[in-house]
Design an enzyme around this catalytic site. Structure first.
Site, PDB file in Angstrom:
ATOM      1  N   ARG A  39     -19.738   6.783  -1.834  1.00 22.87           N
ATOM      2  CA  ARG A  39     -20.963   7.031  -2.602  1.00 22.87           C
ATOM      3  C   ARG A  39     -22.174   7.179  -1.690  1.00 22.87           C
ATOM      4  NH1 ARG A  39     -20.301   1.847  -6.191  1.00 22.87           N
ATOM      5  NH2 ARG A  39     -19.900   1.236  -4.034  1.00 22.87           N
ATOM      6  N   LYS A 138      -2.610  -1.483   0.023  1.00 27.43           N
ATOM      7  CA  LYS A 138      -2.327  -2.744  -0.660  1.00 27.43           C
ATOM      8  C   LYS A 138      -3.658  -3.452  -0.932  1.00 27.43           C
ATOM      9  CE  LYS A 138      -3.118  -6.123   2.431  1.00 27.43           C
ATOM     10  NZ  LYS A 138      -3.091  -7.405   2.987  1.00 27.43           N
ATOM     11  N   GLU A 206      -3.244 -16.240  10.974  1.00 27.25           N
ATOM     12  CA  GLU A 206      -4.500 -15.699  11.498  1.00 27.25           C
ATOM     13  C   GLU A 206      -5.378 -16.859  11.927  1.00 27.25           C
ATOM     14  OE1 GLU A 206      -5.830 -12.080   8.869  1.00 27.25           O
ATOM     15  OE2 GLU A 206      -4.906 -13.591   7.615  1.00 27.25           O
ATOM     16  N   ASP A 225      -2.292 -11.514  -1.155  1.00 22.05           N
ATOM     17  CA  ASP A 225      -2.788 -10.730  -0.025  1.00 22.05           C
ATOM     18  C   ASP A 225      -1.710 -10.531   1.044  1.00 22.05           C
ATOM     19  OD1 ASP A 225      -4.964  -9.436   1.387  1.00 22.05           O
ATOM     20  OD2 ASP A 225      -4.934 -11.126   2.772  1.00 22.05           O
ATOM     21  N   HIS A 230       3.404  -8.067   2.935  1.00 25.16           N
ATOM     22  CA  HIS A 230       3.861  -8.122   4.328  1.00 25.16           C
ATOM     23  C   HIS A 230       5.065  -9.062   4.529  1.00 25.16           C
ATOM     24  CE1 HIS A 230       0.314  -5.918   5.131  1.00 25.16           C
ATOM     25  NE2 HIS A 230      -0.509  -6.922   5.221  1.00 25.16           N
ATOM     26  N   LYS A 330      -4.868 -18.570   6.897  1.00 23.87           N
ATOM     27  CA  LYS A 330      -6.099 -18.217   7.617  1.00 23.87           C
ATOM     28  C   LYS A 330      -6.622 -19.471   8.305  1.00 23.87           C
ATOM     29  CE  LYS A 330      -7.656 -14.188   5.128  1.00 23.87           C
ATOM     30  NZ  LYS A 330      -7.573 -13.242   6.257  1.00 23.87           N
TER      31      LYS A 330
END
Ligand code: NAP
Length: 479
Positions: A39, A138, A206, A225, A230, A330
């Site tokens: 946009r 995804k 991570e 997620d 994965h 995480k």
């Protein structure tokens, strides 16, 4: 190549650098053009400047060449367009003429809620002929129900052979090497079964938190997620039977059989076989890290999980009785993705061993940060006697192959252009993965609302250790 979301994080960090490399290395047809859409208002010049800045950041200096860039920039075009507005699409046909017979790849690097309107609006202006294909990022939906709805809406416009659902893990060299290891060598296949394998661990960890993706992440959580896509895809590649050919349907049929053989986790099993965690304040590499619920755009009362560990079982002849432990998180102590195949001990001990590792072999496939394969073997300790110790055969891909290794997106983008769907997820795979994941999320919502806290920078909640200890195992990388 038409990139919807052409100013977004994914486009700037991954897609455009990958296209730059494909251009530099002569893999793009001279007539290939890249049209980015979003946009935001940009002149062609300001868009090219924006891309140059990002490509410059994400491509190492030695690979960035001004003269190569200038030719690449000529391929780039930009159009400001709101994909939710059907009336905006006739403008697109001024740039992309319908019915030219050209291969067109529509890459949807936008929110999944925009996938269906985008393809419907493309169809309405005649841009979805048999040469067009669509790439979906995804996560595809938030549950079986929402994924089915998106797939049905896309399916009304594109037949399945022209839908490319991307999971960039499948584009990683090390992941494809797992297939090469299994099916290009005679050595492992006879051992690749419950008679010889004790258990499997698949970890995608991570060290960073949600960074600036709090808004998306707080609605998704680690299960949607990472695990639904994965981790389950990696599990499929470890566990699947050898396909008859290395062709899309043959490979995807085998992966689907694994997803369908996953034993459902429902009722009390949700408590017994899964752990969900959320990071609290902590520290990593000397830096203080905030608790998840203090991250930008995250609800202060959030129950979203930033960590999942679970024990999966595959109910088939090859894998009956072999636990597959999956773990993702995480703000973990280390950033790493790896698959560990733990073999069973020898049936009878002849020799004493040194150290704390039992006498058995382990195959470790590292996906990141380094890519490689290590095989741990027992060898005789130097000196008197026949004491054993564990040593590693170490294949580091950086050292073994001097050629630059492709980024996953380079490989996958070229596959889409060539129409090869082998490394993309088929609709029924997505459905089977959600069918397995949904009852776990429902169980958490109904009975175990609060995730267990773990300090940022740690290995996750203690319950994740107990999950394995109860079965006589331990995570093979920590403490
Ligand atoms: P992002 O940074 O928020 O970018 C979204 C892009 O979509 C922007 O270019 C935005 O530009 C555009 N956009 C939003 N609404 C639009 C509309 N109505 N019409 C036209 N363009 C619109 O998101 P992202 O991180 O790049 O992620 C994009 C998709 O990839 C998401 O589905 C995400 O889950 C997935 N994904 C991302 C990553 C990653 O590493 N970032 C990894 C895996 C998957 P304007 O606001 O100017 O319109």
């Amino acid at each position: 190549m038409v990139v919807f979301g052409g100013t977004g994080d994914l486009a700037m960090r991954k897609l455009l650098p990958a296209l730059y490399y494909l251009h530099r290395d002569g893999h793009l047809h001279p007539d290939t053009r890249i049209l980015a859409l979003a946009r935001a208002q940009h002149s062609l010049e300001s868009y090219r400047k924006l891309v140059k800045r990002h490509v410059g950041q994400h491509v190492p200096r030695r690979d960035f060449d001004q003269s190569v860039w200038e030719l690449f920039a000529e391929r780039l075009d930009y159009l400001s367009l709101d994909v939710s507005q059907r009336v905006a699409f006739p403008r697109l046909t001024k740039v992309l003429k319908p019915g030219t017979g050209r291969v067109r790849v529509f890459y949807l690097a936008t929110l999944p809620s925009l996938f269906a309107p985008t393809v419907q609006h493309l169809a309405a202006v005649g841009l979805t002929d048999e040469h067009a294909r669509v790439v979906l990022e995804k996560p595809l939906g938030e549950s079986l129900q929402t994924a089915t709805r998106i797939n049905e809406q896309i399916g009304q416009v594109f037949d399945e052979s022209r839908v490319f659902r991307i999971d960039h893990y499948l584009g990683k060299e090390a992941v494809q090497n797992l297939l090469a290891l299994r099916f290009g060598n005679a050595l492992f296949e006879p051992l690749w079964r419950n008679a010889h394998i004790d258990h499997v661990q698949i970890s995608v960890l991570e060290s960073v938190g949600v960074e600036n993706r709090g808004d998306y992440y707080d609605r998704a959580g680690a299960m949607r997620d990472m695990v639904q896509n994965h981790l389950l895809q990696l599990l499929c590649l470890v566990a699947m039977e050898a396909p008859v050919h290395f062709e899309p349907e043959a490979v995807r049929n085998e992966k689907l059989k694994i997803l369908e053989a996953l034993r459902p986790i429902t009722g009390m099993d949700v408590q017994d076989r899964t752990v969900r965690g959320q990071y609290a304040a902590g520290e990593h590499a000397g830096e203080r890290l905030p608790a998840y619920y203090f991250e930008k755009s995250v609800d202060h009362d959030s129950n979203t999980e930033t960590f999942v560990a679970l024990q999966a079982e595959i109910d088939n002849w090859r894998w009956a009785g072999v636990p597959f432990y999956l773990r993702t998180g995480k703000c973990m102590a280390q950033r790493k993705s790896e698959i560990v195949i733990q073999f069973k001990p020898v049936p009878h001990k002849l020799f004493p061993h040194h150290g704390d590792s039992p006498e058995n072999n382990r195959l470790i496939i590292s996906l990141q940060p380094d890519e490689g394969i290590r095989l741990s073997l027992m060898a005789k300790s130097p000196g008197r006697g026949m004491g054993l110790q564990q040593v590693e055969l170490d294949l580091n891909f950086d050292e073994a192959f001097t050629r630059r290794r492709w980024d996953a997106y380079e490989r996958l983008l070229l596959d889409v252009i060539e129409g090869d769907a082998t490394l993309f997820m088929r609709r029924d795979e997505i459905g089977a993965a959600w069918r397995w994941v949904d009852p776990i999320i429902d169980g958490w919502r109904d009975c175990y609302r609060s995730p267990k806290r773990y300090p940022a920078g740690s290995w996750g909640p203690e319950a994740a250790d107990s999950l394995l200890e109860r079965r006589g195992h331990r995570w093979l990388d920590q403490r």
